[in-house]
Design an enzyme around this catalytic site. Sequence first.
Site, PDB file in Angstrom:
ATOM      1  N   TYR A  52       1.213  -1.581  -0.314  1.00  0.00           N
ATOM      2  CA  TYR A  52       0.153  -0.456  -0.289  1.00  0.00           C
ATOM      3  C   TYR A  52       1.468   1.009  -0.143  1.00  0.00           C
ATOM      4  O   TYR A  52       0.218   2.643  -0.311  1.00  0.00           O
ATOM      5  CB  TYR A  52      -1.139   0.542   0.863  1.00  0.00           C
ATOM      6  N   HIS A 110       0.562 -12.128   1.843  1.00  0.00           N
ATOM      7  CA  HIS A 110      -1.064 -11.427   1.110  1.00  0.00           C
ATOM      8  C   HIS A 110      -1.645 -11.951   0.446  1.00  0.00           C
ATOM      9  O   HIS A 110      -2.357 -11.749   0.567  1.00  0.00           O
ATOM     10  CB  HIS A 110       0.024  -9.788   0.297  1.00  0.00           C
TER      11      HIS A 110
HETATM   12  P1  NDP Z   1     -14.736  -1.214   1.482  1.00  0.00           P
HETATM   13  O1  NDP Z   1     -15.414  -2.024   1.309  1.00  0.00           O
HETATM   14  O2  NDP Z   1     -13.861  -0.783   2.913  1.00  0.00           O
HETATM   15  O3  NDP Z   1     -14.974   0.361   1.084  1.00  0.00           O
HETATM   16  C1  NDP Z   1     -14.596   1.565   1.086  1.00  0.00           C
HETATM   17  C2  NDP Z   1     -14.750   2.390  -0.151  1.00  0.00           C
HETATM   18  O4  NDP Z   1     -15.930   2.800   0.207  1.00  0.00           O
HETATM   19  C3  NDP Z   1     -14.411   3.528  -0.339  1.00  0.00           C
HETATM   20  O5  NDP Z   1     -14.463   4.198  -1.289  1.00  0.00           O
HETATM   21  C4  NDP Z   1     -15.463   4.983   0.837  1.00  0.00           C
HETATM   22  O6  NDP Z   1     -15.007   5.821   0.559  1.00  0.00           O
HETATM   23  C5  NDP Z   1     -16.788   4.013   0.411  1.00  0.00           C
HETATM   24  N1  NDP Z   1     -17.233   4.090   2.019  1.00  0.00           N
HETATM   25  C6  NDP Z   1     -16.006   3.391   3.921  1.00  0.00           C
HETATM   26  N2  NDP Z   1     -17.971   4.117   4.703  1.00  0.00           N
HETATM   27  C7  NDP Z   1     -18.948   4.200   3.676  1.00  0.00           C
HETATM   28  C8  NDP Z   1     -20.060   4.498   4.127  1.00  0.00           C
HETATM   29  N3  NDP Z   1     -20.171   4.691   5.423  1.00  0.00           N
HETATM   30  N4  NDP Z   1     -21.057   4.630   2.693  1.00  0.00           N
HETATM   31  C9  NDP Z   1     -20.535   5.109   1.982  1.00  0.00           C
HETATM   32  N5  NDP Z   1     -19.567   4.707   1.318  1.00  0.00           N
HETATM   33  C10 NDP Z   1     -18.452   4.412   2.255  1.00  0.00           C
HETATM   34  O7  NDP Z   1     -13.404  -1.207   0.371  1.00  0.00           O
HETATM   35  P2  NDP Z   1     -11.825  -1.639   0.981  1.00  0.00           P
HETATM   36  O8  NDP Z   1     -11.035  -2.434  -0.854  1.00  0.00           O
HETATM   37  O9  NDP Z   1     -10.801  -0.279   0.953  1.00  0.00           O
HETATM   38  O10 NDP Z   1     -11.233  -2.564   1.470  1.00  0.00           O
HETATM   39  C11 NDP Z   1     -10.933  -2.291   3.198  1.00  0.00           C
HETATM   40  C12 NDP Z   1      -9.581  -2.481   3.813  1.00  0.00           C
HETATM   41  O11 NDP Z   1      -9.183  -4.320   3.263  1.00  0.00           O
HETATM   42  C13 NDP Z   1      -8.500  -2.454   2.174  1.00  0.00           C
HETATM   43  O12 NDP Z   1      -8.371  -0.742   3.686  1.00  0.00           O
HETATM   44  C14 NDP Z   1      -7.225  -2.885   3.124  1.00  0.00           C
HETATM   45  O13 NDP Z   1      -7.394  -2.296   4.396  1.00  0.00           O
HETATM   46  C15 NDP Z   1      -8.309  -4.208   2.985  1.00  0.00           C
HETATM   47  N6  NDP Z   1      -7.824  -5.246   1.755  1.00  0.00           N
HETATM   48  C16 NDP Z   1      -7.530  -6.558   1.564  1.00  0.00           C
HETATM   49  C17 NDP Z   1      -6.715  -7.211   0.721  1.00  0.00           C
HETATM   50  C18 NDP Z   1      -5.784  -7.928   0.887  1.00  0.00           C
HETATM   51  O14 NDP Z   1      -5.608  -8.536  -0.464  1.00  0.00           O
HETATM   52  N7  NDP Z   1      -5.362  -8.424   1.876  1.00  0.00           N
HETATM   53  C19 NDP Z   1      -7.663  -6.117  -0.458  1.00  0.00           C
HETATM   54  C20 NDP Z   1      -8.657  -4.959  -0.583  1.00  0.00           C
HETATM   55  C21 NDP Z   1      -8.557  -4.534   0.919  1.00  0.00           C
HETATM   56  P3  NDP Z   1     -14.603   6.931   0.767  1.00  0.00           P
HETATM   57  O15 NDP Z   1     -13.560   6.380   1.698  1.00  0.00           O
HETATM   58  O16 NDP Z   1     -14.300   8.042   0.016  1.00  0.00           O
HETATM   59  O17 NDP Z   1     -15.033   7.423   2.141  1.00  0.00           O
END
Ligand code: NDP
Length: 275
Positions: A52, A110
């Site tokens: 990241y 990962h």
């Molecule tokens: P999420 O499912 O957490 O969604 C994040 C998105 O949803 C962002 O665009 C955010 O917008 C939006 N959002 C957050 N809260 C709200 C809300 N209350 N209402 C409406 N929209 C909302 O996606 P991620 O892919 O980020 O997954 C979460 C975490 O999982 C990652 O950050 C990471 O730490 C981990 N991860 C791990 C992976 C792996 O391979 N191990 C792969 C992918 C993720 P905004 O930020 O603009 O508010």
Amino acid sequence: MTPVIPTIRLNNGVEIPQLGFGVFQVPDAETTAAVGAALEAGYRSIDTAAVYGNETGVGRALAGSGLARGDLFVTTKLWNPDQGYDATLRAFDTSAAKLGIDYVDLYLIHWPTPARDLYRESWKAIERLVADGRIRAAGVSNFQPAHLDRLIAGSDLVPAVNQVELHPGLQQGELRAAHARLGIATEAWSPLAQGAVLKDEALTTIAARHGRSPAQVVLRWHLQLGNVVIPKSVTPARIRENLDVFDFALADDEMTAIAGLDRDLRTGPHPDTLN
Ligand code: NDP
């Protein structure tokens, strides 16, 4: 009022907060503010990864928070090209240095990257880091049942956690059953499907009934299933909203309605083919 976040007891006795904060796709320069806002709101568990590129920003927020190290739960992950015994030891040291911490609470491989076939060697290095007290809980991410079985066949160390894509559109029934069989906690990444499920009618209906947002309903569904969740947001109001999920409950018929949204919806790569 700062909510009390429940914990899940992992297979080695370590307690992980059931709800944490993810920072995927947050640029390093913005990460300190986002993680700072999360810690201020009451989150204590932060999920980052070497790839990241924001471990330094996370470390700055941890140091600036004034919170005791023992009150924080920090997860980071071994990136794919760093797999292998020696490379894993080096990558771990680099991550810990960027985060500014001596030990990591949860360290994950990962991706299995099966074609490269190095995850068992990487796991040997992780066993050593656990023995040295540098890792409190060791786990994996994106492992399929066959990868888990193969890892466990060659090691006495059973992963404490498997962090996988999981949300109402991809409910991972087979994996969750494997985790239950093996004593591995399920941690959901992209728990909100990066927003892709939030307009689903079943969710908007349930949300309206409870006077909550669809995101809160989805997070509540995860918590009631027993998943660990790590929603990401850089929006302060959403950061707080996503933590405000401990004072309502979904009824059995609402859980069943959400179960009906399962549809093989992947927002990320498939673990069998990402190498
Ligand atoms: P999420 O499912 O957490 O969604 C994040 C998105 O949803 C962002 O665009 C955010 O917008 C939006 N959002 C957050 N809260 C709200 C809300 N209350 N209402 C409406 N929209 C909302 O996606 P991620 O892919 O980020 O997954 C979460 C975490 O999982 C990652 O950050 C990471 O730490 C981990 N991860 C791990 C992976 C792996 O391979 N191990 C792969 C992918 C993720 P905004 O930020 O603009 O508010």
